[in-house]
Scaffold this active site. Structure first.
Site, PDB file in Angstrom:
ATOM      1  N   GLY A   8       0.818  -1.212   0.000  1.00 24.67           N
ATOM      2  CA  GLY A   8       0.000   0.000   0.000  1.00 24.67           C
ATOM      3  C   GLY A   8       0.847   1.255   0.000  1.00 24.67           C
ATOM      4  CB  ALA A  10       1.316   3.957  -4.532  1.00 26.41           C
ATOM      5  N   GLY A  11       0.024   4.989  -1.393  1.00 25.58           N
ATOM      6  CA  GLY A  11      -1.038   5.772  -0.780  1.00 25.58           C
ATOM      7  C   GLY A  11      -0.516   6.990  -0.055  1.00 25.58           C
ATOM      8  CG  ASP A  58      -5.546  -6.969  -4.458  1.00 29.08           C
ATOM      9  OD1 ASP A  58      -5.303  -7.475  -3.341  1.00 29.08           O
ATOM     10  OD2 ASP A  58      -6.569  -6.314  -4.705  1.00 29.08           O
ATOM     11  CB  VAL A  59      -1.648  -7.187  -0.613  1.00 32.53           C
ATOM     12  CG1 VAL A  59      -0.719  -5.996  -0.686  1.00 32.53           C
ATOM     13  CG2 VAL A  59      -3.036  -6.796  -0.117  1.00 32.53           C
ATOM     14  CD  GLU A  83     -10.181  -1.602   0.027  1.00 34.79           C
ATOM     15  OE1 GLU A  83     -10.677  -0.460   0.203  1.00 34.79           O
ATOM     16  OE2 GLU A  83      -9.744  -1.988  -1.064  1.00 34.79           O
ATOM     17  CE1 TYR A 181      -9.246   0.117   8.368  1.00 34.70           C
ATOM     18  CE2 TYR A 181     -10.036   1.600  10.084  1.00 34.70           C
ATOM     19  CZ  TYR A 181      -9.023   1.158   9.258  1.00 34.70           C
ATOM     20  OH  TYR A 181      -7.779   1.744   9.320  1.00 34.70           O
ATOM     21  NE  ARG A 249     -13.961  10.568  15.084  1.00 34.59           N
ATOM     22  CZ  ARG A 249     -14.948  10.256  15.905  1.00 34.59           C
ATOM     23  NH1 ARG A 249     -14.875  10.575  17.194  1.00 34.59           N
ATOM     24  NH2 ARG A 249     -16.025   9.622  15.466  1.00 34.59           N
TER      25      ARG A 249
END
Length: 351
Positions: A8, A10-11, A58-59, A83, A181, A249
């Protein structure tokens, strides 16, 4: 160390880290699907270090893992691939479980299959593993309230009655996820920790709070509440506040997160430990919305009374253990970070 592999990578976070570690590793390998929900163009992000060897895949695909690991033997793995949509995970549970859980196990199986056991794995986890966290009741007794019921939310009972929220701390806040999640991220933690112990691999887990800053996706409606507020304010509209707008938050700036990751990559003192990474300051959503509205001279934010299932009431990190254990501390204040983000968004939109 010679080779770092980032899933991930490149995020948002991966790009920032890649620039920071350019001179730390001889080789930086990134596997990223360039998912259109994040990467609209599907092209290599400009923010990604030019030294990175990028594999667009994809991983969850064992074939790409064999291709990568037949050529590269990583000394360190930074596992960012996930995700991340809290609300989205309730309606796309299989997708979240597949990437976050199966993607992790595919990686580990491939490491064994290709005789490519690394020295260390750093996992980017989330404050979502805590769920509603730990609270104090009116008698001063600590308790874990668990998930707010749909009935509570329908009735606008946002808080737990006569109770006070306590900041999240790895030492005393029991993980109790309230979203798919969060559940998959906690599963990731368990998988990584038991696998690493079995193969004598060092590991560090970072539970990140709300990461924000220049470079975050402006098209992903499931993450990046600050960028959403900016887009609304720039249209001279009132920012809608969910619940009563008083949810806490902990917004932590991207450069501070990247520095924390870099620190644990190199620190033996971080091995085998779980750290909370945040600013340590709990801002209300109303406070953040007001900062954005004032910046763009937009109408005052207004409570709309809506809510999202799976959302928690408050999130704020107690970073005292992190500060005591690592050569790291957050540097960017909320006000400074918000202005830097707004400047960047203005530039992206050509305004």
């Amino acid at each position: 160390m010679k080779t770092c592999l980032i899933t991930g990578g490149a995020g948002f976070i991966g790009c920032e880290v890649s620039k920071l570690i350019e001179n730390t590793f001889d080789n930086i390998i990134v596997i990223d699907s360039l998912h259109p929900q994040i990467h609209k163009s599907g092209k290599r992000p400009a923010q990604l270090s030019s030294k990175v060897h990028l594999y667009v895949s994809d991983v969850t695909d064992p074939i790409i893992w064999d291709e990568i690991l037949s050529k590269w033997k990583p000394d360190l793995i930074l596992h960012l691939a996930a995700e991340t949509g809290t609300g989205q995970s309730l309606i796309e549970s299989s997708r979240h479980a597949n990437v976050n859980v199966v993607g992790t196990t595919q990686m580990l199986d491939a490491l064994v299959r290709n005789d490519a056991i690394p020295n260390k794995i750093v996992l980017s986890s989330s404050r979502a593993v805590y769920g509603e966290g730990k609270w104090l009741n009116a008698e001063g007794m600590a308790f874990f309230p668990g998930q707010r019921s749909n009935e509570q939310l329908v009735n606008g009972e946002w808080d737990f009655e006569n109770s006070t929220f306590l900041p999240m701390n790895t030492n005393n806040t029991v993980p109790m996820p309230t979203s798919i999640y969060g559940s998959t991220k906690l599963t990731q933690e368990h998988i990584i920790s038991c696998w690493c112990k079995s193969f004598d691999v060092s590991y560090t887990i970072l539970r990140l709070q709300n990461v924000y800053g220049p470079g975050q996706s402006l098209i992903n409606s499931y993450t990046g509440i600050v960028s959403l507020f900016v887009r609304i304010a720039k249209q001279n509209q009132s920012i809608p506040l969910y619940e009563d707008g008083m949810m806490l938050r902990d917004f932590v700036f991207i450069s501070d997160v990247a520095q924390a990751i870099h620190e644990v990559m190199l620190s033996e003192n971080a091995n085998g430990k779980v750290f909370d990474i945040g600013s340590g300051y709990g801002a209300t959503i109303k406070e953040v919305a007001q900062l954005v509205a004032a910046r763009y001279e937009a109408p005052n934010p207004e409570v709309c009374g809506k809510y999202r299932n799976g959302d928690i009431r408050h999130a704020q990190a107690d970073i005292s253990n992190t500060l005591a254990s690592l050569n790291w501390s957050p540097k960017v204040s909320l006000n400074e970070g918000m202005n830097l983000l707004c400047d960047w968004i203005d530039g992206q939109l050509g305004e």
